[in-house]
Design a protein around this motif. Structure first.
Motif, mmCIF file in Angstrom:
data_model
loop_
_atom_site.group_PDB
_atom_site.id
_atom_site.type_symbol
_atom_site.label_atom_id
_atom_site.label_comp_id
_atom_site.label_asym_id
_atom_site.label_seq_id
_atom_site.Cartn_x
_atom_site.Cartn_y
_atom_site.Cartn_z
ATOM 1 N N ARG A 23 0.831 -1.197 0.000
ATOM 2 C CA ARG A 23 0.000 0.000 0.000
ATOM 3 C C ARG A 23 0.872 1.255 0.000
ATOM 4 N NH1 ARG A 23 -3.998 -1.376 4.945
ATOM 5 N NH2 ARG A 23 -4.893 0.662 4.402
ATOM 6 N N VAL A 24 0.352 2.337 -0.552
ATOM 7 C CA VAL A 24 1.074 3.608 -0.645
ATOM 8 C C VAL A 24 0.228 4.693 0.014
ATOM 9 C CG1 VAL A 24 2.051 5.351 -2.185
ATOM 10 C CG2 VAL A 24 2.253 2.930 -2.766
ATOM 11 N N PHE A 25 0.857 5.481 0.888
ATOM 12 C CA PHE A 25 0.154 6.551 1.599
ATOM 13 C C PHE A 25 0.815 7.899 1.305
ATOM 14 C CE2 PHE A 25 -0.683 2.691 3.915
ATOM 15 C CZ PHE A 25 -2.016 2.794 4.287
ATOM 16 N N MET A 26 -0.013 8.903 1.112
ATOM 17 C CA MET A 26 0.446 10.277 0.922
ATOM 18 C C MET A 26 -0.482 11.221 1.672
ATOM 19 S SD MET A 26 1.260 10.523 -3.169
ATOM 20 C CE MET A 26 2.429 9.438 -3.969
ATOM 21 N N THR A 27 0.016 12.413 1.987
ATOM 22 C CA THR A 27 -0.879 13.438 2.510
ATOM 23 C C THR A 27 -1.795 13.908 1.378
ATOM 24 O OG1 THR A 27 0.669 15.232 2.018
ATOM 25 C CG2 THR A 27 0.839 14.192 4.199
ATOM 26 N N HIS A 28 -2.906 14.526 1.742
ATOM 27 C CA HIS A 28 -3.892 14.954 0.743
ATOM 28 C C HIS A 28 -3.282 15.895 -0.297
ATOM 29 C CE1 HIS A 28 -7.533 13.338 2.820
ATOM 30 N NE2 HIS A 28 -6.762 13.458 3.883
ATOM 31 N N ALA A 29 -2.548 16.914 0.163
ATOM 32 C CA ALA A 29 -1.979 17.900 -0.762
ATOM 33 C C ALA A 29 -0.918 17.269 -1.651
ATOM 34 C CB ALA A 29 -1.393 19.072 0.024
ATOM 35 N N THR A 30 -0.108 16.376 -1.087
ATOM 36 C CA THR A 30 0.922 15.713 -1.891
ATOM 37 C C THR A 30 0.290 14.918 -3.022
ATOM 38 O OG1 THR A 30 2.526 15.570 -0.090
ATOM 39 C CG2 THR A 30 2.737 13.964 -1.852
ATOM 40 N N LYS A 31 -0.747 14.169 -2.737
ATOM 41 C CA LYS A 31 -1.403 13.385 -3.782
ATOM 42 C C LYS A 31 -1.967 14.279 -4.878
ATOM 43 C CE LYS A 31 -4.980 9.910 -4.678
ATOM 44 N NZ LYS A 31 -6.027 9.020 -4.129
ATOM 45 N N ALA A 32 -2.567 15.396 -4.496
ATOM 46 C CA ALA A 32 -3.181 16.293 -5.477
ATOM 47 C C ALA A 32 -2.143 16.882 -6.429
ATOM 48 C CB ALA A 32 -3.932 17.409 -4.750
ATOM 49 N N ILE A 33 -1.027 17.348 -5.894
ATOM 50 C CA ILE A 33 -0.011 17.974 -6.741
ATOM 51 C C ILE A 33 0.812 16.921 -7.482
ATOM 52 C CG2 ILE A 33 2.023 19.473 -6.757
ATOM 53 C CD1 ILE A 33 0.845 20.994 -4.461
ATOM 54 N N TYR A 34 1.046 15.795 -6.843
ATOM 55 C CA TYR A 34 1.847 14.726 -7.437
ATOM 56 C C TYR A 34 1.251 14.255 -8.763
ATOM 57 C CZ TYR A 34 4.239 10.154 -7.626
ATOM 58 O OH TYR A 34 4.972 9.061 -7.988
ATOM 59 N N ARG A 61 -4.351 4.605 -13.215
ATOM 60 C CA ARG A 61 -4.554 3.394 -12.410
ATOM 61 C C ARG A 61 -3.783 3.482 -11.096
ATOM 62 N NH1 ARG A 61 -4.016 0.973 -17.566
ATOM 63 N NH2 ARG A 61 -1.795 0.619 -17.156
ATOM 64 N N PHE A 62 -2.570 4.016 -11.178
ATOM 65 C CA PHE A 62 -1.722 4.138 -10.001
ATOM 66 C C PHE A 62 -2.325 5.083 -8.968
ATOM 67 C CE2 PHE A 62 1.459 7.225 -8.388
ATOM 68 C CZ PHE A 62 2.022 6.460 -7.376
ATOM 69 N N MET A 63 -2.832 6.224 -9.418
ATOM 70 C CA MET A 63 -3.371 7.214 -8.492
ATOM 71 C C MET A 63 -4.563 6.662 -7.713
ATOM 72 S SD MET A 63 -1.353 9.791 -8.668
ATOM 73 C CE MET A 63 -2.290 10.798 -7.531
ATOM 74 N N ASP A 64 -5.330 5.768 -8.326
ATOM 75 C CA ASP A 64 -6.469 5.164 -7.625
ATOM 76 C C ASP A 64 -6.021 4.295 -6.450
ATOM 77 O OD1 ASP A 64 -8.376 6.343 -9.217
ATOM 78 O OD2 ASP A 64 -8.534 4.654 -10.597
ATOM 79 N N LYS A 65 -4.773 3.842 -6.479
ATOM 80 C CA LYS A 65 -4.257 2.961 -5.426
ATOM 81 C C LYS A 65 -3.675 3.737 -4.239
ATOM 82 C CE LYS A 65 -3.085 -0.608 -8.828
ATOM 83 N NZ LYS A 65 -1.987 -1.351 -9.485
ATOM 84 N N ILE A 66 -3.426 5.023 -4.421
ATOM 85 C CA ILE A 66 -2.821 5.818 -3.354
ATOM 86 C C ILE A 66 -3.855 6.129 -2.281
ATOM 87 C CG2 ILE A 66 -1.737 8.013 -2.755
ATOM 88 C CD1 ILE A 66 -0.460 8.041 -5.492
ATOM 89 N N GLU A 67 -3.510 5.870 -1.037
ATOM 90 C CA GLU A 67 -4.360 6.192 0.101
ATOM 91 C C GLU A 67 -3.837 7.458 0.774
ATOM 92 O OE1 GLU A 67 -5.336 2.602 2.506
ATOM 93 O OE2 GLU A 67 -4.035 1.572 1.068
ATOM 94 N N VAL A 68 -4.718 8.223 1.375
ATOM 95 C CA VAL A 68 -4.315 9.491 1.984
ATOM 96 C C VAL A 68 -4.261 9.361 3.501
ATOM 97 C CG1 VAL A 68 -5.097 10.956 0.093
ATOM 98 C CG2 VAL A 68 -6.704 10.319 1.899
ATOM 99 N N ILE A 69 -3.418 10.191 4.081
ATOM 100 C CA ILE A 69 -3.246 10.220 5.526
ATOM 101 C C ILE A 69 -3.181 11.672 5.978
ATOM 102 C CG2 ILE A 69 -0.727 10.026 5.253
ATOM 103 C CD1 ILE A 69 -0.641 8.569 7.956
ATOM 104 N N ASP A 70 -3.809 11.976 7.100
ATOM 105 C CA ASP A 70 -3.740 13.315 7.675
ATOM 106 C C ASP A 70 -2.506 13.427 8.564
ATOM 107 O OD1 ASP A 70 -6.189 14.285 6.602
ATOM 108 O OD2 ASP A 70 -7.281 13.167 8.140
ATOM 109 N N PHE A 71 -2.005 14.641 8.713
ATOM 110 C CA PHE A 71 -0.927 14.854 9.663
ATOM 111 C C PHE A 71 -1.384 14.442 11.064
ATOM 112 C CE2 PHE A 71 0.306 17.846 6.270
ATOM 113 C CZ PHE A 71 1.607 17.409 6.059
#
Length: 322
Positions: A23-34, A61-71
């Motif tokens: 699994r891959v986790f990113m913050t909300h803003a990181t995922k949006a800009i990435y 397809r990859f972006m659908d797999k990214i999960e978000v995490i809050d600080f």
């Protein structure tokens, strides 16, 4: 970690082209800009379709797999607990604390302990980790204080204007110097324009000054800067300033303007951020006598080159006689 491609460009390949099933986790803003960065990378890459590591469909397809995490949100995967702290540096950048059987590992890319003009500084942790894995690109370098770099920058502004030239001016400086208001400033980066929409969305992630300012006006609406869509829309007559991408000068509008202006000693290029080896921007920092153009020919490098590190965007100054 953060959305910059020197940290995360291989992730779509890793998830779509290998047997990795984690699994891959990113913050909300990181995922949006990435996502914006990846799409732009595919569009501007100069390699053949066969040599591309991934395409736009892979990214979707990859972006659908990214999960978000809050600080400060604690998650657990297979008995491993982790949470993240603000890292400063860029919007969404995070330092991850990983707890494995009571052993705490702090894993982080770039971080900044100095609050800048829009972001908070990296957080100070409440306890010490057992292990630190930390970005080391600038680990042995001494940086000039921001006020020193800004003075260098504004010194370039006035020396350039006094010769009838062009400059990039921070908003506060511009307001205090009305004699500069007739100098047009252009913003030539579709990617940066799209990223600005994300920055406006995450105002609450900014520092206190920006949050307070937002109560009265949007600090990311730049009233003195006009958008430039292409070189065909650019009236290259008289003094002007263009902020253009990509930052490495390897292609696109920044490269086109550089090739147009590089042979004139009255012009200048300011490189305000990190550039990677093998790019034209990295080459001209050493001020070679000539450069190779996109058509394979060479041209003399007579323009001034200034390296004053602030951000990722390339800044080109066109200087002309009065």
């Amino acid at each position: 970690m953060n959305f910059h491609l020197d940290h995360a460009a291989s992730l779509p390949y890793f998830l779509e082209k290998t047997t990795f099933k984690g699994r891959v986790f990113m913050t909300h803003a990181t995922k949006a800009i990435y996502k914006l960065f990846l799409s732009d990378y595919v569009k501007v890459s100069k390699v053949s379709v066969e040599d591309m590591l991934y395409d736009e469909q892979d990214i979707l397809r990859f972006m659908d797999k990214i999960e978000v995490i809050d600080f400060h949100q604690t998650l657990e995967v297979n008995g491993i607990r982790f949470w993240c702290y603000t890292a400063g540096h860029v919007l969404g950048a995070a330092m991850f604390m990983v707890d494995i059987a009571g052993v705490r590992v702090l894993y982080t890319g770039d971080y900044s302990r100095k609050e800048d003009r829009h972001l908070r500084a990296a957080e100070i942790l409440q306890f010490s980790p057992d292990i630190c894995i930390i970005e080391s690109t600038y680990g042995v370098q001494l940086h000039q204080p921001r006020n020193v770099r800004e003075k260098r920058f504004t010194d370039v502004i006035h020396s350039t204007i006094s010769q009838g030239g062009c400059v990039l001016i921070p908003d506060e400086y511009w307001s205090n110097h009305p004699e500069l208001h007739n100098i047009p400033i252009y913003y030539a980066s579709p990617l940066a324009k799209r990223c600005m929409a994300v920055y406006r969305t995450y105002i609450n992630s900014m520092n206190e000054r920006i949050c307070n300012q937002f109560a009265n006006s949007n600090p990311f609406d730049f009233k003195h800067i006009s958008t430039l869509k292409s070189i065909e829309n650019f009236n290259d007559v008289g003094p002007s300033v263009v902020m253009a991408s990509p930052n490495g000068l390897q292609s696109g509008l920044s490269r086109q303007l550089f090739e147009t202006w590089c042979s004139d000693k009255k012009n200048a290029c300011v490189i305000p951020g990190y550039v990677v080896e093998g790019t034209l921007a990295k080459t001209i920092i050493n001020e070679p006598k000539e450069v190779t153009l996109m058509n394979g020919l060479t041209a003399p490098l007579n323009m001034q080159v200034h390296y004053i590190s602030f951000s990722l965007m390339q800044i080109l100054h066109r200087q002309v006689c009065s």
